[in-house]
Write a protein that holds these residues in place. Structure first.
Motif, PDB file in Angstrom:
ATOM      1  N   ASN A 172      48.685  42.464  44.917  1.00  0.00           N
ATOM      2  CA  ASN A 172      48.969  42.646  43.862  1.00  0.00           C
ATOM      3  C   ASN A 172      49.411  43.840  43.276  1.00  0.00           C
ATOM      4  O   ASN A 172      49.524  44.525  42.230  1.00  0.00           O
ATOM      5  CB  ASN A 172      47.846  42.488  42.603  1.00  0.00           C
ATOM      6  CG  ASN A 172      47.414  40.762  42.689  1.00  0.00           C
ATOM      7  OD1 ASN A 172      48.228  40.020  42.929  1.00  0.00           O
ATOM      8  ND2 ASN A 172      46.040  40.779  42.419  1.00  0.00           N
TER       9      ASN A 172
ATOM     10  N   THR B 109      49.210  52.195  37.295  1.00  0.00           N
ATOM     11  CA  THR B 109      48.473  51.165  37.574  1.00  0.00           C
ATOM     12  C   THR B 109      48.350  50.319  36.177  1.00  0.00           C
ATOM     13  O   THR B 109      48.660  50.960  35.268  1.00  0.00           O
ATOM     14  CB  THR B 109      47.072  51.528  37.836  1.00  0.00           C
ATOM     15  OG1 THR B 109      46.524  52.514  36.659  1.00  0.00           O
ATOM     16  CG2 THR B 109      46.666  52.464  39.148  1.00  0.00           C
ATOM     17  N   LYS B 110      47.747  49.041  36.354  1.00  0.00           N
ATOM     18  CA  LYS B 110      47.631  48.372  35.007  1.00  0.00           C
ATOM     19  C   LYS B 110      46.548  49.165  33.934  1.00  0.00           C
ATOM     20  O   LYS B 110      47.137  48.939  32.733  1.00  0.00           O
ATOM     21  CB  LYS B 110      46.922  46.950  35.256  1.00  0.00           C
ATOM     22  CG  LYS B 110      46.894  46.010  34.110  1.00  0.00           C
ATOM     23  CD  LYS B 110      46.327  44.686  34.488  1.00  0.00           C
ATOM     24  CE  LYS B 110      47.352  43.752  35.184  1.00  0.00           C
ATOM     25  NZ  LYS B 110      46.744  42.379  35.313  1.00  0.00           N
TER      26      LYS B 110
ATOM     27  N   ASP C 177      48.915  44.453  39.434  1.00  0.00           N
ATOM     28  CA  ASP C 177      47.465  45.720  39.176  1.00  0.00           C
ATOM     29  C   ASP C 177      48.368  46.679  39.417  1.00  0.00           C
ATOM     30  O   ASP C 177      47.854  47.753  38.838  1.00  0.00           O
ATOM     31  CB  ASP C 177      46.508  45.421  40.232  1.00  0.00           C
ATOM     32  CG  ASP C 177      45.748  44.159  39.890  1.00  0.00           C
ATOM     33  OD1 ASP C 177      45.627  43.509  38.672  1.00  0.00           O
ATOM     34  OD2 ASP C 177      45.284  43.374  40.874  1.00  0.00           O
TER      35      ASP C 177
END
Length: 186
Positions: free
Chosen positions: A76, A162-163, A112
């Protein structure tokens, strides 16, 4: 601002990619239009297999001006590669394209994190990256990935989005907007 890749845009994108201020920084280079057709077809097929995500950046007239891609997707996380044609440098297309792409990746594609490797010698890309308020310098945070992208050379700086960091920033922006307008956010 973004659209799914298709073969009809190849001639325009090839001309933009071939410019000497763009070509050295494109990940998948093509020296002929036919070769670029082939690479674009491979990209479309690779996306169908879930190996990458690729979009065409378009201007306000829906004309192709560059591409934005997430390559090497693993666990991800993937690597961002973006290029915009020279006539569109400095005209405000880069940031909205990235924002739209990041929103799609994090909301619709379950990504992600997004790594960005930037040549230490590419000042234009470094300036663009450092304008992103949700980006983190990652050479020390992800030392194994930093080593992986550089090997024995020290060519690239590594950055990550990052998410969590991206959505924290988006929430902060919403809260700031609500405060300035006096509206309540629930």
């Amino acid at each position: 601002m973004l659209k799914i890749r298709d073969l009809q845009e190849v001639p325009v994108l090839f001309e933009l990619m071939a410019h000497p201020e763009v070509f050295p920084f494109v990940r998948h280079k093509a020296s002929t239009s036919d070769e670029f057709y082939f690479l674009t077809k491979q990209t479309i097929e690779a996306e169908d297999r879930g190996e990458l995500i690729s979009r065409t950046i378009v201007d306000e007239y829906q004309q192709p001006i560059g591409t934005i891609n997430l390559f090497d997707i693993e666990d991800n996380y993937g690597f961002l590669a973006t290029w915009i044609g020279e006539p569109y440098f400095g005209k405000g297309y880069n940031r909205p394209a990235k924002d739209a792409f990041f929103h799609e990746l994090f909301m619709e594609k379950a990504i992600d994190g997004i790594f960005m490797k930037v040549r230490k010698s590419n000042e234009r890309s470094k300036k663009a990256v450092l304008k992103l308020p949700y980006i983190t310098f990652a050479n020390d945070i992800y030392p194994q990935m930093y080593q992986r992208v550089n090997g024995s050379d020290d060519i690239y700086d590594l950055f990550v989005i990052t998410k969590e960091h991206y959505f924290s920033y988006q929430q902060f922006q919403m809260d700031t907007t609500a405060e300035s307008t006096g509206e309540e956010v629930s």
